[in-house]
Structures are given as C-alpha cells and as structure tokens.
Design a protein around this motif. Structure first.
Motif, PDB file in Angstrom:
ATOM      1  N   PRO A   1      12.342 -75.082  -0.530  1.00 43.16           N
ATOM      2  CA  PRO A   1      11.031 -76.242  -0.388  1.00 43.16           C
ATOM      3  C   PRO A   1      10.594 -76.220  -1.635  1.00 43.16           C
ATOM      4  O   PRO A   1       9.819 -77.036  -1.820  1.00 43.16           O
ATOM      5  N   MET A   2      10.409 -75.004  -2.322  1.00 46.30           N
ATOM      6  CA  MET A   2       9.148 -74.731  -3.379  1.00 46.30           C
ATOM      7  C   MET A   2      10.524 -75.438  -4.611  1.00 46.30           C
ATOM      8  O   MET A   2       9.278 -76.071  -5.160  1.00 46.30           O
TER       9      MET A   2
ATOM     10  N   THR B   1       2.946 -67.080  -9.420  1.00 45.59           N
ATOM     11  CA  THR B   1       1.475 -67.088  -8.222  1.00 45.59           C
ATOM     12  C   THR B   1       2.487 -66.699  -6.602  1.00 45.59           C
ATOM     13  O   THR B   1       2.256 -68.180  -6.683  1.00 45.59           O
ATOM     14  N   PRO B   2       1.511 -66.707  -6.231  1.00 42.58           N
ATOM     15  CA  PRO B   2       1.351 -66.599  -4.322  1.00 42.58           C
ATOM     16  C   PRO B   2       1.255 -67.384  -3.925  1.00 42.58           C
ATOM     17  O   PRO B   2       0.234 -68.543  -4.637  1.00 42.58           O
ATOM     18  N   LEU B   3       1.280 -68.079  -2.580  1.00 40.91           N
ATOM     19  CA  LEU B   3       1.539 -69.219  -2.683  1.00 40.91           C
ATOM     20  C   LEU B   3       0.130 -69.677  -1.974  1.00 40.91           C
ATOM     21  O   LEU B   3      -0.345 -70.729  -1.905  1.00 40.91           O
TER      22      LEU B   3
ATOM     23  N   PHE C   1      -2.848 -72.157  -2.398  1.00 43.98           N
ATOM     24  CA  PHE C   1      -3.501 -72.990  -1.288  1.00 43.98           C
ATOM     25  C   PHE C   1      -4.814 -72.871  -1.588  1.00 43.98           C
ATOM     26  O   PHE C   1      -5.595 -73.694  -1.389  1.00 43.98           O
ATOM     27  N   HIS C   2      -5.669 -71.629  -2.058  1.00 46.74           N
ATOM     28  CA  HIS C   2      -6.662 -71.596  -2.132  1.00 46.74           C
ATOM     29  C   HIS C   2      -7.647 -72.644  -3.590  1.00 46.74           C
ATOM     30  O   HIS C   2      -8.684 -72.721  -3.284  1.00 46.74           O
ATOM     31  N   ALA C   3      -6.835 -72.216  -4.728  1.00 53.60           N
ATOM     32  CA  ALA C   3      -6.535 -73.238  -5.678  1.00 53.60           C
ATOM     33  C   ALA C   3      -7.252 -74.739  -5.412  1.00 53.60           C
ATOM     34  O   ALA C   3      -7.582 -75.775  -5.370  1.00 53.60           O
ATOM     35  N   ILE C   4      -5.554 -75.076  -4.159  1.00 51.28           N
ATOM     36  CA  ILE C   4      -5.411 -76.181  -4.165  1.00 51.28           C
ATOM     37  C   ILE C   4      -7.455 -77.008  -2.837  1.00 51.28           C
ATOM     38  O   ILE C   4      -7.377 -78.092  -2.715  1.00 51.28           O
ATOM     39  N   LEU C   5      -7.311 -75.957  -1.716  1.00 53.12           N
ATOM     40  CA  LEU C   5      -8.638 -76.677  -1.159  1.00 53.12           C
ATOM     41  C   LEU C   5     -10.210 -75.384  -2.248  1.00 53.12           C
ATOM     42  O   LEU C   5     -10.441 -77.073  -1.587  1.00 53.12           O
ATOM     43  N   PHE C   6      -9.933 -75.545  -3.388  1.00 52.33           N
ATOM     44  CA  PHE C   6     -11.111 -74.924  -4.018  1.00 52.33           C
ATOM     45  C   PHE C   6     -11.196 -76.343  -4.989  1.00 52.33           C
ATOM     46  O   PHE C   6     -12.961 -76.709  -4.518  1.00 52.33           O
TER      47      PHE C   6
ATOM     48  N   PRO D   1      -1.947 -66.987   6.626  1.00 52.90           N
ATOM     49  CA  PRO D   1      -2.475 -65.450   6.293  1.00 52.90           C
ATOM     50  C   PRO D   1      -1.324 -65.037   4.895  1.00 52.90           C
ATOM     51  O   PRO D   1      -2.503 -63.740   4.706  1.00 52.90           O
ATOM     52  N   ASN D   2      -0.227 -65.002   4.656  1.00 52.56           N
ATOM     53  CA  ASN D   2       0.197 -64.524   4.057  1.00 52.56           C
ATOM     54  C   ASN D   2       1.539 -65.788   3.245  1.00 52.56           C
ATOM     55  O   ASN D   2       1.153 -66.948   4.348  1.00 52.56           O
ATOM     56  N   ASP D   3       2.418 -65.148   2.655  1.00 53.62           N
ATOM     57  CA  ASP D   3       3.079 -66.355   1.170  1.00 53.62           C
ATOM     58  C   ASP D   3       4.351 -66.847   2.721  1.00 53.62           C
ATOM     59  O   ASP D   3       4.444 -67.651   2.592  1.00 53.62           O
TER      60      ASP D   3
END
Length: 142
Positions: A94-95, A105-107, A111-116, A50-52
């Motif tokens: 960790p990054m 860019t927010p994590l 993650f949304h880009a990776i899913l897409f 839900p958040n970074d």
C-alpha cells in the motif's frame, strides 16, 4: 508536494484525500459554529491510529479493495508491510507510489505531520516540524 484547499497530493495518481477526510470527518465549513467535538486533534489521531499497523490498514483500505479479481481476498502478511491474495497470492504494497514509499519514518509520525500541516493556518517551517515531531531537521525538511 502541492497543497490545495482539500487535497494534499502524494503523487500524480494517488492523493491523501482519504487521510485528510479522516482528519476532517467532523469538519463543518462554518468554523464560527464549531464546537469542541467538531475538531480533530492529536488525541483523536492517536485514538484512530494508535500504531503503524492501524495506519497501514487504513492506507490499504483507502487505496485498494479487499477483494481480488480472482475471487480471493487480501490479508496482511505477517512481519511485512504487504497484503497478499488468499487465492492467487498476488501481493500489494500500500505504500508503493506514495510519499511513504522507502521511508524509514514510522507511519504514525507521518500522519502526525499531515495533521500538523493541515491544521496550520499559513504553512509550516521545517524548524517548526522538527520541534513538533521531535525529528532531525533533515527529516522535517523532506
């Protein structure tokens, strides 16, 4: 960044297998028998991350152990994207060494880009990423 069937590589020694496996935790290889519950979509991603802070915790748990070699345990530093040992005060970011390093860019957007990208059948253009993620073309291209 090279893409293979089950892996998206971040760098030479760290891969996004953990994130991709989280995305496909309910994945069944035979897609013809997949029900609606077997798919992982945007709503599932938003529920899991839900958040970074949730994304950063997941990155840390995927790449590192909570236990330190000195006997202490790592905990998140307030206001920073680092974890520190309770005993020897060793810090881990960790990054570091990943595609997320030095990124503003927010994590959650990463993650949304990776899913897409992982759900696309045959690649994704920068323009598609720009429209889907509501970012600039330059961010989508990178």
């Amino acid at each position: 960044m090279g893409v293979t069937l089950g892996k998206v590589w971040i760098s030479a020694h760290v891969s996004l297998d953990g994130i991709i496996s989280r995305v496909y935790t309910r994945h069944i290889p035979n897609t013809s028998n997949m029900s609606k519950h077997d798919r992982y979509g945007l709503q599932d991603l938003q529920a899991d991350f839900p958040n970074d802070d949730a994304c950063l915790e997941y990155l840390y748990d995927t790449l590192h152990s909570r236990a330190c070699s000195c006997g202490g345990s790592y905990a998140r530093l307030k206001g920073r994207k680092k974890f520190q040992c309770s005993k020897c005060r060793h810090q881990i970011a960790p990054m570091a060494g990943t595609i997320f390093e030095k990124s503003t860019t927010p994590l959650t957007l990463w993650f949304h880009a990776i899913l897409f990208f992982s759900n696309a059948k045959s690649g994704v253009t920068s323009k598609q990423m720009q429209r889907e993620l509501n970012v600039t073309y330059k961010s989508a291209y990178r």
